[in-house]
Design a protein around this motif. Structure first.
Motif: not given
Ligand code: FAD
Length: 431
Positions: A223-225, A227, A235, A237-239, A241-242, A244
């Motif tokens: 997981v990179s972010a 939201e 949401a 953000e991961s390697t 994809g996103r 929701e």
């Protein structure tokens, strides 16, 4: 049905997932190829043996760990003598002894006789009272009364439990462990460790349990972010994809403190760490000890660099805690020193001496094994509950009142579940 997204598949994340499995849909996102984090076993190609990334000792006082294992039906995968015995060897004085704690709360074991620490005075027990009364500024050395009880028991115990040196280690955190263990009597101090490996005891049974509840375990997903909008996570953000989030969805961030800070910049987390080194030696035949060492299958060491030797069939594993102090030492030289310490401690209880030449060996150094358990770092631990409505924190670095341990990680997972308003074995009480 609510969907809880758990970021991090170490014991904190697994503990939360297991607690939630019957209450919500659960998905774990684990960056590594397997779950378990800092408590995992793996097949080491060099030694051609299954080894733990680090030897883990679990005391019977770790009630939430045993509850977790009972839910998973995995208590039987632990091994231990079943009684509070601790064989020790003092390398400085060439002396072997066995600490045999009394089963109940009254410390009969400390009376003169063969059960106590050699050379200790009864008055030294007052150190324990000092730990129980410690405040958030007290360090371990402030509480230690000089004597053999400190040198041969409390000092090594403090270093193993806190993974921090005596000059900076938090007496408050150690006092919290003593309150739950030694102060409850010997039966709270029975030592246990995984019979096969950490993953086989703490991780694989949890994954099997989660799959029975249709939990999803996604390894290799970083997981990179995170939201957020209007005080809610919307949401991830991961390697891969996103992802929701729906209005019923929740998130538990169960990654190490520095990663949590990169995802959630507003949180404060411990920022100083201590390493642990583990040395593993592969013998050509299983090591069979005699007497109390055969019963315990480990030996505590004092006066050298090795702290615990674990006898695991044809593998001998040694733990060296608070290992930042050995960061500059050459690995081969450390292995040679540890091997000579093992031979001195074990040869007297083996039918045949260990080989003089060091067998195939590995030294694993976990640089950030735990946060440095100092008063200052302890004050940087956040609660499970956050200002974001559907987001909670878990991890051994959160404010559990315990040092960085399996019990702390499991407790933190339960606190996160509770902070999100789900049923949990512990109420959300931290402040
Ligand atoms: C060598 C060693 C010896 C130890 N000995 C003992 C002992 O004897 N007794 C004891 O009680 N405790 C011991 N401990 C401490 C114990 O292992 C830890 O307290 C516990 O495992 C921490 O669990 P955790 O879930 O909080 O963190 P971790 O195990 O660190 O789990 C966090 C997980 O998050 C994952 N992750 C990180 N970033 C991301 C991302 N961006 N997206 C998705 N996933 C991510 C990581 O891969 C990891 O799997 C020891 C630790 C070590 C290293």
């Amino acid at each position: 049905m609510s969907h809880v997204h758990i970021i991090g598949g170490g014991l904190a994340g697994l503990s939360a997932a297991v607690e939630l499995a019957a209450q919500a849909k659960v998905t774990i996102y684990e960056a590594g190829p397997a779950c378990g984090g800092r408590a995992r076993s793996f097949h080491d190609k060099t030694l051609d043996a299954l080894i733990d990334n680090g030897n883990h000792l679990i005391l019977s006082a770790n009630g939430l760990t045993f509850r977790y294992l009972d839910i998973l039906g995995a208590r039987h995968t632990l091994s231990g003598p079943g009684i509070p015995i601790f064989p020790y060897y003092d390398l400085q004085d060439d002396l072997a002894w066995t600490l045999r704690l009394s089963k109940g709360k009254i410390p009969f074991w400390a009376l003169p006789g063969g059960r106590r620490v050699p050379g200790m005075k009864l008055s030294e027990l007052s150190s324990l009272g000092r730990f129980l009364k410690a405040n958030d500024n007290t360090v371990v050395e402030d509480c230690l009364k000089p004597g053999q009880f400190s040198r041969r028991l409390l000092e090594p115990f403090a270093i193993s439990v806190l993974n921090t040196d005596l000059h900076t280690g938090s007496a408050l955190l150690l006092g919290n462990v003593i309150r739950k263990s030694l102060a409850q009597g010997g039966m709270a101090c029975c030592p246990w460790f995984p019979e096969i490996g950490l993953s086989e005891t703490l991780v694989d049974p949890a994954l099997a349990y989660l799959r029975r509840y249709h939990g999803e375990i996604r390894t290799g997903v970083r997981v990179s972010a995170i939201e957020r909008e209007k005080g809610r996570v919307t949401a991830i953000e991961s390697t891969e994809g996103r992802i929701e989030l729906g209005p019923e969805d929740h998130v538990i961030v169960a990654v190490p403190g520095p990663v949590a800070q990169s995802l959630l910049p507003e949180i404060i987390a411990p920022d100083a760490f201590e390493s642990i080194a583990n040395a593993h030696f592969k013998l050509s035949t299983p090591v069979k000890a005699r007497g109390v060492v055969a019963q315990a299958r480990f030996v505590g060491l004092v006066g050298g660099i090795s702290e615990w030797i674990f006898l695991k069939g044809d593998v001998l594993s040694v733990t060296v805690s608070a290992a930042n102090r050995y960061a500059d030492r050459d690995s081969n030289e450390m292995l040679a020193t540890i091997w000579s310490e093992i031979r001195r401690a074990l040869d007297p209880v083996l039918p045949h001496p260990l080989p003089v030449a060091m067998p195939p060996a590995r030294l694993l150094r976990e640089k950030r094994a735990t946060f440095a358990a100092t008063p200052e770092q302890n004050r940087r631990r956040p609660t499970a509950k956050t200002d974001t409505a559907n987001l909670a924190l878990a991890g051994d670095w959160t404010n559990t009142g315990l040092p960085s341990t399996i019990e702390g990680a499991i407790q933190s997972g339960l606190a996160a579940v509770s902070a999100l308003g789900f049923r949990s074995a512990i109420k959300h009480t931290e402040s």
